[in-house]
Design an enzyme around this catalytic site. Structure first.
Site, short mmCIF file in Angstrom:
data_model
loop_
_atom_site.label_atom_id
_atom_site.label_comp_id
_atom_site.label_asym_id
_atom_site.label_seq_id
_atom_site.Cartn_x
_atom_site.Cartn_y
_atom_site.Cartn_z
N ASN A 6 0.87 -1.18 0.00
CA ASN A 6 0.00 0.00 0.00
C ASN A 6 0.90 1.22 0.00
OD1 ASN A 6 -1.83 2.02 0.40
ND2 ASN A 6 -2.43 1.40 2.47
N TRP A 7 1.01 1.84 -1.17
CA TRP A 7 1.93 2.99 -1.29
C TRP A 7 1.34 4.26 -0.68
CZ3 TRP A 7 4.04 2.61 -7.06
CH2 TRP A 7 4.95 1.57 -7.13
N LYS A 8 0.04 4.25 -0.35
CA LYS A 8 -0.60 5.44 0.22
C LYS A 8 -0.39 6.63 -0.73
CE LYS A 8 -0.20 3.28 4.71
NZ LYS A 8 -0.02 3.39 6.17
N HIS A 90 -9.57 1.42 4.94
CA HIS A 90 -8.30 1.60 5.64
C HIS A 90 -8.50 2.58 6.79
CE1 HIS A 90 -4.16 2.68 6.49
NE2 HIS A 90 -3.80 1.60 5.85
N GLU A 92 -6.80 4.94 7.83
CA GLU A 92 -6.52 6.35 7.51
C GLU A 92 -7.73 7.01 6.84
OE1 GLU A 92 -2.84 5.61 5.44
OE2 GLU A 92 -1.87 5.16 7.35
N GLU A 160 -5.35 -4.46 10.73
CA GLU A 160 -4.31 -3.45 10.93
C GLU A 160 -4.60 -2.68 12.21
OE1 GLU A 160 -2.26 -2.33 6.98
OE2 GLU A 160 -4.04 -1.10 7.14
N GLY A 166 2.60 2.68 10.79
CA GLY A 166 3.55 3.78 10.59
C GLY A 166 4.26 4.21 11.86
N SER A 202 3.48 -1.82 10.44
CA SER A 202 4.93 -1.86 10.66
C SER A 202 5.55 -3.23 10.35
CB SER A 202 5.28 -1.43 12.09
OG SER A 202 4.89 -0.08 12.31
N GLY A 223 2.96 -0.96 4.33
CA GLY A 223 3.00 0.44 3.98
C GLY A 223 4.44 0.90 3.73
N GLY A 224 5.04 1.51 4.73
CA GLY A 224 6.36 2.14 4.58
C GLY A 224 7.41 1.26 3.91
P1 13P Z 1 3.09 0.66 7.73
O1 13P Z 1 3.62 -0.63 7.17
O2 13P Z 1 3.81 1.87 7.23
O3 13P Z 1 2.95 0.61 9.22
O4 13P Z 1 1.59 0.82 7.14
C1 13P Z 1 0.70 -0.21 7.30
C2 13P Z 1 -0.50 0.11 6.52
O5 13P Z 1 -1.27 0.98 6.87
C3 13P Z 1 -0.74 -0.66 5.29
O6 13P Z 1 -2.02 -0.43 4.79
#
Ligand code: 13P
Length: 247
Positions: A6-8, A90, A92, A160, A166, A202, A223-224
């Site tokens: 997930n590149w956000k 998600h 977010e 999640e 994050g 994470s 994510g990251g």
């Molecule tokens: P991180 O891996 O950056 O914690 O993000 C997780 C995430 O929200 C994937 O959708």
């Protein structure tokens, strides 16, 4: 094992092309990879990933089929740009856009009707976990967010925990195991068998093996660490080891 990136709202397009090309240049036995890039990149990413076996998805869609919704993207648009699935609910989006369980279910229903598969996200906040409510919160999210009558082969879930996204804080394997077990029971109660349940929050190369050793974890939503090809590849390699260990 399913490992999804997930590149956000990252990275710049010039870097995205190189990153997708790096993903496409690697192969991992026993692992299905999925990329959720920003919507404006979908067409280009579809070309970059062509022939790689990596699946493509949108990060969100609108609940309406079409219409006057400035700035929004429809499920049909995602499909026409090469996406086969969409991430919905998600944390977010639930937090920053006030998305309720009902809205998540409506979006999922529209996405399914447009031919997409859905990956629905659930997870508790730190306050909710510390109050001992984590399982009740996640179960209520599932009740409200997963459309009735969905077929198991069009659904994936991602657990999640909000406090692990994050932050560098990863849930402990026992916490993950307990929650994935609860999600699996919820799925069984709905007659949904074989639905992949991914963990997100994470996930990094140095913790992926331990997370994938949890029996009810079918992969990761990353994510990251997905923004660096070497880190994403290392997580996928952990997925290959886990798949081999499970036979
Ligand atoms: P991180 O891996 O950056 O914690 O993000 C997780 C995430 O929200 C994937 O959708």
């Amino acid at each position: 094992m399913i490992i999804a990136a997930n590149w956000k709202m990252n990275p710049p397009l010039a870097e995205a092309g190189a990153l997708a090309a790096a993903y496409a240049g690697a192969t991992f036995n026993g692992v299905t990879r999925v990329l959720f890039p920003p919507a404006p990149y979908l067409v280009q990413m579809a070309m970059r990933l062509d022939g790689s076996g990596i699946l493509l998805g949108g990060q969100d869609c609108h609940q309406a089929v079409s219409g006057a919704h400035t700035g929004d993207v429809s499920a049909a648009m995602l499909a026409s740009c090469g996406a086969g699935m969409v991430l919905i609910g998600h944390s977010e989006r639930r937090e920053a856009h006030g998305e309720s369980d009902g809205l998540v279910a409506a979006k999922a229903g529209t996405a399914l009707a447009e031919g997409l598969s859905v990956m629905i996200c659930v997870g508790e906040t730190l306050d909710q976990r510390e109050a001992g409510d984590a399982e009740a919160v996640v179960t209520a999210q599932l009740d409200g967010s997963v459309p009735d009558g969905i077929s198991a082969d069009r659904l994936m879930l991602a657990y999640e925990p909000v406090w692990a996204i994050g932050t560098g804080k990863v849930a402990g394997v026992e916490e993950i195991s307990d929650m994935h077990g609860a999600i699996r029971s919820w799925l069984a109660g709905r007659g949904l068998r074989g639905v992949p349940v991914l963990y997100g929050g994470s996930v990094k190369p140095d913790n992926a093996d331990a997370i994938f050793a949890v029996a009810d974890v079918d992969g990761a939503l990353v994510g990251g660490a997905s923004l660096k090809a070497a880190d994403f590849d290392a997580i996928c390699a952990a997925g290959t080891r886990a798949a081999a260990a499970r036979g």
